[in-house]
Design a protein around this motif. Structure first.
Motif, PDB file in Angstrom:
ATOM      1  N   VAL A  91      13.578  -5.544  -3.645  1.00 50.16           N
ATOM      2  CA  VAL A  91      12.785  -4.352  -4.281  1.00 50.16           C
ATOM      3  C   VAL A  91      12.460  -3.532  -3.216  1.00 50.16           C
ATOM      4  CG1 VAL A  91      10.895  -3.140  -5.452  1.00 50.16           C
ATOM      5  CG2 VAL A  91      12.209  -5.277  -6.596  1.00 50.16           C
ATOM      6  N   ASP A  92      12.767  -2.125  -3.139  1.00 51.38           N
ATOM      7  CA  ASP A  92      12.415  -1.312  -2.013  1.00 51.38           C
ATOM      8  C   ASP A  92      10.907  -0.586  -2.124  1.00 51.38           C
ATOM      9  OD1 ASP A  92      14.904  -1.100  -0.559  1.00 51.38           O
ATOM     10  OD2 ASP A  92      15.467  -0.083  -2.299  1.00 51.38           O
ATOM     11  N   LEU A  93      10.656  -0.535  -3.490  1.00 49.13           N
ATOM     12  CA  LEU A  93       9.159   0.204  -3.732  1.00 49.13           C
ATOM     13  C   LEU A  93       8.987  -0.246  -5.014  1.00 49.13           C
ATOM     14  CD1 LEU A  93       7.097   2.174  -3.557  1.00 49.13           C
ATOM     15  CD2 LEU A  93       8.662   3.913  -4.392  1.00 49.13           C
ATOM     16  N   LEU A  94       7.728  -1.197  -4.882  1.00 49.39           N
ATOM     17  CA  LEU A  94       6.984  -1.600  -6.146  1.00 49.39           C
ATOM     18  C   LEU A  94       5.747  -1.128  -6.629  1.00 49.39           C
ATOM     19  CD1 LEU A  94       6.631  -4.254  -8.035  1.00 49.39           C
ATOM     20  CD2 LEU A  94       5.676  -5.566  -6.191  1.00 49.39           C
ATOM     21  N   PHE A  95       5.883  -0.454  -7.993  1.00 47.23           N
ATOM     22  CA  PHE A  95       4.326  -0.201  -8.549  1.00 47.23           C
ATOM     23  C   PHE A  95       3.750  -1.379  -9.269  1.00 47.23           C
ATOM     24  CE2 PHE A  95       6.819   3.719  -7.841  1.00 47.23           C
ATOM     25  CZ  PHE A  95       5.749   4.435  -7.722  1.00 47.23           C
ATOM     26  N   ILE A  96       2.390  -1.411  -8.919  1.00 49.40           N
ATOM     27  CA  ILE A  96       1.502  -2.521  -9.421  1.00 49.40           C
ATOM     28  C   ILE A  96       0.583  -1.844 -10.324  1.00 49.40           C
ATOM     29  CG2 ILE A  96       0.217  -4.543  -9.096  1.00 49.40           C
ATOM     30  CD1 ILE A  96       1.606  -4.938  -6.393  1.00 49.40           C
ATOM     31  N   VAL A  97       0.566  -2.197 -11.458  1.00 44.85           N
ATOM     32  CA  VAL A  97      -0.328  -1.667 -12.569  1.00 44.85           C
ATOM     33  C   VAL A  97      -1.127  -2.605 -13.174  1.00 44.85           C
ATOM     34  CG1 VAL A  97      -0.556  -0.088 -14.499  1.00 44.85           C
ATOM     35  CG2 VAL A  97       1.610   0.111 -13.060  1.00 44.85           C
ATOM     36  N   GLY A  98      -2.573  -2.466 -12.834  1.00 50.67           N
ATOM     37  CA  GLY A  98      -3.530  -3.433 -13.277  1.00 50.67           C
ATOM     38  C   GLY A  98      -5.032  -2.730 -13.658  1.00 50.67           C
ATOM     39  N   GLY A  99      -5.870  -3.272 -14.092  1.00 45.55           N
ATOM     40  CA  GLY A  99      -7.145  -2.797 -14.559  1.00 45.55           C
ATOM     41  C   GLY A  99      -8.288  -3.678 -13.719  1.00 45.55           C
ATOM     42  N   ILE A 100      -9.608  -2.945 -13.769  1.00 47.48           N
ATOM     43  CA  ILE A 100     -10.610  -3.839 -13.208  1.00 47.48           C
ATOM     44  C   ILE A 100     -11.432  -4.228 -14.264  1.00 47.48           C
ATOM     45  CG2 ILE A 100     -12.684  -3.302 -11.857  1.00 47.48           C
ATOM     46  CD1 ILE A 100     -10.359  -3.032 -10.206  1.00 47.48           C
ATOM     47  N   LYS A 122       9.510  -3.866   0.221  1.00 43.72           N
ATOM     48  CA  LYS A 122       9.098  -3.422   1.683  1.00 43.72           C
ATOM     49  C   LYS A 122       8.050  -2.279   1.161  1.00 43.72           C
ATOM     50  CE  LYS A 122      14.140  -2.456   2.300  1.00 43.72           C
ATOM     51  NZ  LYS A 122      15.109  -1.602   2.936  1.00 43.72           N
ATOM     52  N   TYR A 123       7.757  -1.564   0.308  1.00 43.65           N
ATOM     53  CA  TYR A 123       6.310  -0.902  -0.005  1.00 43.65           C
ATOM     54  C   TYR A 123       5.887  -1.098  -1.566  1.00 43.65           C
ATOM     55  CZ  TYR A 123       8.346   1.887   4.179  1.00 43.65           C
ATOM     56  OH  TYR A 123       8.853   2.055   5.198  1.00 43.65           O
ATOM     57  N   ALA A 124       4.617  -0.751  -1.514  1.00 42.09           N
ATOM     58  CA  ALA A 124       3.955  -1.058  -3.004  1.00 42.09           C
ATOM     59  C   ALA A 124       2.938   0.162  -3.057  1.00 42.09           C
ATOM     60  CB  ALA A 124       3.238  -2.313  -3.130  1.00 42.09           C
ATOM     61  N   ALA A 125       2.823   0.587  -4.395  1.00 42.64           N
ATOM     62  CA  ALA A 125       1.996   1.453  -4.902  1.00 42.64           C
ATOM     63  C   ALA A 125       1.024   1.073  -5.857  1.00 42.64           C
ATOM     64  CB  ALA A 125       2.612   2.838  -5.106  1.00 42.64           C
ATOM     65  N   LEU A 126      -0.226   1.130  -5.843  1.00 40.36           N
ATOM     66  CA  LEU A 126      -1.200   0.530  -6.964  1.00 40.36           C
ATOM     67  C   LEU A 126      -1.533   1.504  -8.082  1.00 40.36           C
ATOM     68  CD1 LEU A 126      -3.214  -1.685  -4.751  1.00 40.36           C
ATOM     69  CD2 LEU A 126      -1.134  -1.961  -5.632  1.00 40.36           C
ATOM     70  N   VAL A 127      -1.589   1.345  -9.181  1.00 39.22           N
ATOM     71  CA  VAL A 127      -2.091   2.202 -10.369  1.00 39.22           C
ATOM     72  C   VAL A 127      -3.183   1.343 -11.064  1.00 39.22           C
ATOM     73  CG1 VAL A 127      -1.539   3.026 -12.429  1.00 39.22           C
ATOM     74  CG2 VAL A 127       0.268   3.201 -10.348  1.00 39.22           C
TER      75      VAL A 127
END
Length: 202
Positions: A91-100, A122-127
């Motif tokens: 995976v080149d770019l991973l979006f990780i979606v989660g709650g607090i 390689k890269y990740a972004a958090l939502v």
């Protein structure tokens, strides 16, 4: 009359189910019709075709699932629940979606991130969704960077908890999440050296 009522009820239900889909499709179309930066938009579409992206989520209330599905529609992929232990290959770019929840990310999400092995994304972004609309997934970010995954940025929106922020995430939040995904693709392409790290994101 009965048939008409049934059709009307079905339309209301389908409208709710299609909100995030319509928003994602509209966002993709906007890439093609943006007259200010046509060359950049064309490049982004080309990159989306070549880049392997993935969207994963952890949820208790299905809010993160809604956000993940909206983003995955824009990226033309499928949102995957970490409860099913999805494999992430090349995976080149991973979006990780989660709650607090209770001031922290879900333990299940942290445990899943810790199990990730090479080849790492390689890269990740958090939502992130949370009642305050301001808390971040610092623990997730730190684990990723310890594993050598560059965290590009984090999007935070309000999420419902009991009767607080009862309407969130709403259509506006989903659109903002899609816009964030579009920005992240652009960052990954053009500004790799200018992205923040976990400490700068706090």
């Amino acid at each position: 009359m009965k048939e008409t009522r049934q059709k009307s009820t079905g339309t209301v239900k389908s409208d709710k189910a299609q909100k995030s889909r319509i928003g994602a499709i509209a966002a993709r179309r906007s890439l093609r019709t943006d007259r200010k930066y046509p060359l950049v938009m064309i490049k982004l579409l080309e990159v989306l075709k070549m880049m392997k992206t993935a969207v994963i989520y952890a949820t208790k209330t299905k809010h993160s699932k809604k956000l993940a599905e909206a983003i995955s529609l824009f990226l033309n992929t499928t949102a995957q629940d970490i409860a099913k232990n999805p494999a992430l290959d090349d995976v080149d770019l991973l979006f990780i979606v989660g709650g607090i929840y209770g001031g922290a990310s879900m333990p299940e999400l942290l445990a899943y991130i810790k199990t990730l092995e090479a080849p790492m994304p390689k890269y990740a972004a958090l939502v992130t969704s949370c009642a305050s609309g301001s808390q971040r997934q610092i623990a997730v970010c730190n684990i990723l960077e310890e594993k050598g995954v560059k965290v590009l940025d984090e999007f935070v929106c309000k999420g419902r908890i009991l009767f607080v922020s009862a309407t969130h995430p709403n259509a506006k939040d989903l659109k903002a999440a899609i816009d964030f995904a579009q920005k992240i693709v652009a960052v990954e392409c053009y500004h790799k050296s200018a992205v923040p790290n976990c400490k700068e994101m706090r």
